[in-house]
Write a protein that holds these residues in place. Structure first.
Motif, mmCIF file in Angstrom:
data_model
loop_
_atom_site.group_PDB
_atom_site.id
_atom_site.type_symbol
_atom_site.label_atom_id
_atom_site.label_comp_id
_atom_site.label_asym_id
_atom_site.label_seq_id
_atom_site.Cartn_x
_atom_site.Cartn_y
_atom_site.Cartn_z
ATOM 1 N N ASN A 1 15.613 -27.501 -10.022
ATOM 2 C CA ASN A 1 14.424 -26.587 -10.507
ATOM 3 C C ASN A 1 14.235 -24.922 -10.706
ATOM 4 O OD1 ASN A 1 11.550 -26.956 -10.460
ATOM 5 N ND2 ASN A 1 11.125 -25.939 -9.412
ATOM 6 N N SER B 1 13.478 -22.061 -12.906
ATOM 7 C CA SER B 1 12.112 -21.181 -13.354
ATOM 8 C C SER B 1 12.009 -19.974 -13.876
ATOM 9 C CB SER B 1 12.392 -21.239 -11.841
ATOM 10 O OG SER B 1 13.308 -20.513 -11.200
ATOM 11 N N THR C 1 3.126 -30.454 -13.427
ATOM 12 C CA THR C 1 4.234 -30.040 -14.097
ATOM 13 C C THR C 1 3.260 -28.821 -15.202
ATOM 14 O OG1 THR C 1 6.302 -29.526 -15.164
ATOM 15 C CG2 THR C 1 4.268 -31.314 -16.141
#
Length: 357
Positions: free
Chosen positions: A269, A273, A315
């Protein structure tokens, strides 16, 4: 089926008409040739009679003129027949292509992050295309229902069983859609839109793969383990990840498999980013607590979204279905831990996982 019948009928009628024209032309042409031969024979038998010779020559000229007129008329009929065939074929192709274009346009309008607003596509075209559209409508309806189910995933202790059901059911729906699309792909000359549909099906299969991975995670088997080797093992799987600790041993009551899965998801994750993002892992000991911080220098998370990122289905990433962090939170809680997040826009994000010693 209706369109297949039309095209077969057109072909049979065309063949029949062409055959009739050829037969008629052959019969007329034979008669003209026979008449021409008879005139030649009369002319040869009576060369002395100038009046008969004159009339024979006149008949021969008229006969040839008639032959040319008949040939032109039949050529015109043949051309008209071919034009009609081409027009009907064009109409048939358009009747197939139009619903495919319509289906293609509707698929492009679907937003994965706002799939609840999806309106069912009206079935149009041949039976094959209508079946494809109906199957696709059912697929999207199932995805919407399962998304709602995922939204309540924390209420279910059997979330892995739910994932298995989702994978099985949606795979069953994708198969006929792919079969119909590949069938149409063999029949059409313009394959770009059908290839786009197959590409979207492949995207859905990639999403299912994520569910499949989730569904095969084992049940928590907790025991005392040293987390430092586990952290180093996960770091080795990625680039641009650094452990900011010289501690060699920290023992926690955890499941090593699920612990590594938590780290993988949080590191992934962080790396996703932003461009050229780095991730650092920091370990802090305070009294009886261990804090594992996964820090990235990515684009950060808006303040209004910080309370939502662990919600299933939420999301901000294109193409994501928003279950990764929700699963992380569930896994952390299965290991009797806690997780929170701190973030600043354009500075980065810090996920803090807390465990008791």
């Amino acid at each position: 089926m209706k369109y297949n019948f039309i095209i077969i009928t057109i072909i049979l009628l065309s063949i029949s008409l062409l055959s009739s024209l050829i037969i008629i032309y052959s019969i007329i042409n034979n008669q003209i040739i026979n008449f021409e031969n008879q005139l030649i024979e009369i002319q040869n038998n009576d060369n002395s009679n100038k009046e008969i010779q004159k009339k024979v020559n006149l008949f021969r000229v008229l006969n040839r003129k008639k032959s040319i007129e008949i040939t032109r008329a039949l050529t015109l009929l043949l051309s008209i027949n071919l034009i009609i065939i081409l027009l009907l074929l064009s109409l048939y192709i358009y009747s197939i292509q139009k619903p495919i274009n319509y289906f293609y346009k509707k698929i492009k309008e679907i937003k994965i992050n706002n799939i609840d607003s999806y309106k069912q596509i009206e079935p149009k075209g041949s039976i094959e295309i209508r079946s494809l559209v109906l199957a696709f409508n059912i697929l999207i309806e199932k995805i919407i229902n399962y998304q709602k189910l995922i939204g309540d995933i924390n209420k279910f202790q059997g979330w892995k069983q739910i994932s298995r059901i989702i994978v099985h059911e949606i795979n069953n729906l994708i198969s006929p859609i792919q079969t119909y699309t590949e069938y149409l792909l063999e029949k059409q000359s313009d394959n770009d839109k059908l290839n786009f549909i197959l590409l979207k099906l492949n995207d859905i299969r990639n999403v299912l793969q994520k569910f499949r991975e989730i569904s095969h995670l084992p049940d928590a088997n907790l025991f005392i383990a040293n987390i430092i080797p586990l952290i180093k093992e996960v770091i080795y799987e990625f680039k641009s990840v650094e452990l900011l600790s010289n501690i060699e041993e920290i023992y926690l009551f955890i499941d090593p498999v699920l612990f590594k899965e938590i780290l993988r998801n949080l590191i992934k994750n962080g790396l996703e980013s932003g461009e050229k993002t780095n991730v650092k892992i920091k370990i802090v000991e305070e009294n009886e607590n261990i804090f594992i911080q996964i820090i990235d220098n990515g684009s950060g998370i808006k303040e209004e979204n910080l309370d939502k990122i662990f919600e299933p289905g939420f999301t901000t990433k294109k193409g994501s279905i928003g279950i990764g962090l929700s699963i992380v939170k569930t896994l952390v809680e299965e290991l009797n831990g806690k997780i929170k997040v701190e973030s600043k826009i354009n500075e980065g994000t810090n996920f803090i996982v807390e465990f008791k010693k």
